[in-house]
Design a protein around this motif. Structure first.
Motif, PDB file in Angstrom:
ATOM      1  N   LEU A  23      -1.399  -8.982   0.156  1.00 24.05           N
ATOM      2  CA  LEU A  23      -0.727  -7.761   0.725  1.00 24.05           C
ATOM      3  C   LEU A  23      -0.727  -6.575  -0.431  1.00 24.05           C
ATOM      4  O   LEU A  23      -1.061  -5.233   0.155  1.00 24.05           O
ATOM      5  N   ALA A  24      -0.807  -6.820  -1.568  1.00 24.04           N
ATOM      6  CA  ALA A  24      -0.918  -5.971  -2.758  1.00 24.04           C
ATOM      7  C   ALA A  24      -2.332  -5.522  -2.821  1.00 24.04           C
ATOM      8  O   ALA A  24      -2.357  -4.139  -3.211  1.00 24.04           O
ATOM      9  N   PHE A  28      -0.076  -3.503   3.335  1.00 25.74           N
ATOM     10  CA  PHE A  28       0.786  -4.303   4.596  1.00 25.74           C
ATOM     11  C   PHE A  28      -0.050  -4.501   5.727  1.00 25.74           C
ATOM     12  O   PHE A  28       0.036  -5.632   6.393  1.00 25.74           O
ATOM     13  N   ASP A  29      -0.474  -3.367   6.256  1.00 24.90           N
ATOM     14  CA  ASP A  29      -1.090  -3.488   7.594  1.00 24.90           C
ATOM     15  C   ASP A  29      -2.445  -3.960   7.564  1.00 24.90           C
ATOM     16  O   ASP A  29      -3.036  -4.359   8.747  1.00 24.90           O
ATOM     17  N   GLY A  30      -3.090  -4.043   6.487  1.00 20.55           N
ATOM     18  CA  GLY A  30      -4.475  -4.333   6.295  1.00 20.55           C
ATOM     19  C   GLY A  30      -4.661  -6.069   6.303  1.00 20.55           C
ATOM     20  O   GLY A  30      -5.692  -6.461   6.065  1.00 20.55           O
ATOM     21  N   VAL A  31      -3.649  -6.823   6.253  1.00 23.24           N
ATOM     22  CA  VAL A  31      -3.681  -8.301   6.022  1.00 23.24           C
ATOM     23  C   VAL A  31      -2.998  -8.673   7.236  1.00 23.24           C
ATOM     24  O   VAL A  31      -1.884  -8.548   7.812  1.00 23.24           O
ATOM     25  N   GLU A  55       6.335 -10.161   6.726  1.00 25.57           N
ATOM     26  CA  GLU A  55       7.221  -9.170   6.048  1.00 25.57           C
ATOM     27  C   GLU A  55       8.374 -10.155   5.542  1.00 25.57           C
ATOM     28  O   GLU A  55       8.557  -9.892   4.378  1.00 25.57           O
ATOM     29  N   ASP A  56       8.513 -11.439   6.250  1.00 27.18           N
ATOM     30  CA  ASP A  56       9.428 -12.328   5.723  1.00 27.18           C
ATOM     31  C   ASP A  56       9.067 -12.850   4.251  1.00 27.18           C
ATOM     32  O   ASP A  56       9.999 -13.246   3.450  1.00 27.18           O
ATOM     33  N   THR A 114       5.561   1.190   1.150  1.00 27.95           N
ATOM     34  CA  THR A 114       5.482   0.516   2.670  1.00 27.95           C
ATOM     35  C   THR A 114       6.952   0.800   3.260  1.00 27.95           C
ATOM     36  O   THR A 114       7.650   0.094   2.766  1.00 27.95           O
ATOM     37  N   PRO A 115       6.990   1.914   3.984  1.00 23.18           N
ATOM     38  CA  PRO A 115       8.418   2.072   4.747  1.00 23.18           C
ATOM     39  C   PRO A 115       9.110   1.089   5.128  1.00 23.18           C
ATOM     40  O   PRO A 115      10.188   0.727   4.677  1.00 23.18           O
TER      41      PRO A 115
END
Length: 199
Positions: A23-24, A28-31, A55-56, A114-115
């Protein structure tokens, strides 16, 4: 812990590490969950036994930070000034960041940029404030429900924590988290310690 519990913890830790690294690195959206399980070497079913979503993973990582802070505040010496006790308290997660700076920096930047994750981070901080306020009230013999001080003091400490995280991540890790923490608490210490000796 039993052998089964240790095994579960090991799998959870490996999944968390794999997820946070990906994720880093990719955002976030790319994984996808598929990428996380491939990286961790487990099945998708295994992932969903531990986490409801990608997200969890981050939310549980944040929950651990709060648990560490509460445990630290509870363990501080009884006669210690509130500013000192709270500085040590928020240093628990900040010290982890300093110790694992490259990995931690990427994760902190991911959360702050990441909002959806930043919203969950702020939600967690609200819970930490309540827990720290209750612990602080107990230490000082105050009624957390009737007195303003415990909640205000916990909020100030967490604002300092948040300010240090933002400054450290914004500098790309160039600024020293320990020095930033000392500077932040130098600003708020007089207000935190004003309750001491009050009649």
């Amino acid at each position: 812990m039993s052998l089964a519990e240790r095994k579960r913890q090991l799998v959870a830790d490996e999944l968390t590490e794999a997820a946070l690294q990906l994720l880093a690195l990719k955002g976030f959206d790319g994984v996808t969950v598929d990428e996380i399980v491939t990286s961790a070497g487990v099945s998708k079913r295994t992932f969903f036994r531990y986490f409801a979503s990608k997200e969890d993973v981050v939310v549980q990582f944040l929950a651990g930070m709060g648990t560490g802070m509460c445990a630290e505040l509870a363990a501080r010496p009884a006669g210690e000034l509130p500013s000192e006790a709270l500085r040590h308290t928020v240093w628990v997660p900040l010290g982890e960041c300093a110790e694992h700076s490259d990995r931690a920096l990427r994760v902190v930047q991911l959360i702050l940029r990441t909002p959806v994750l930043n919203a969950r981070f702020l939600e967690r901080q609200a819970r930490w404030r309540d827990d720290l306020a209750a612990e602080l009230a107990g230490r000082l013999g105050l009624d957390a429900g009737a007195e303003l001080y415990p909640r205000l003091a916990a909020g100030m400490a967490l604002n300092a924590f948040d300010a240090v995280l933002h400054r450290w991540s914004g500098s790309g890790g160039a600024e020293d988290p320990a020095a930033l923490t000392d500077r932040a608490f130098a600003v708020i210490a007089p207000a935190l310690d004003a309750v001491v000796g009050r009649g």
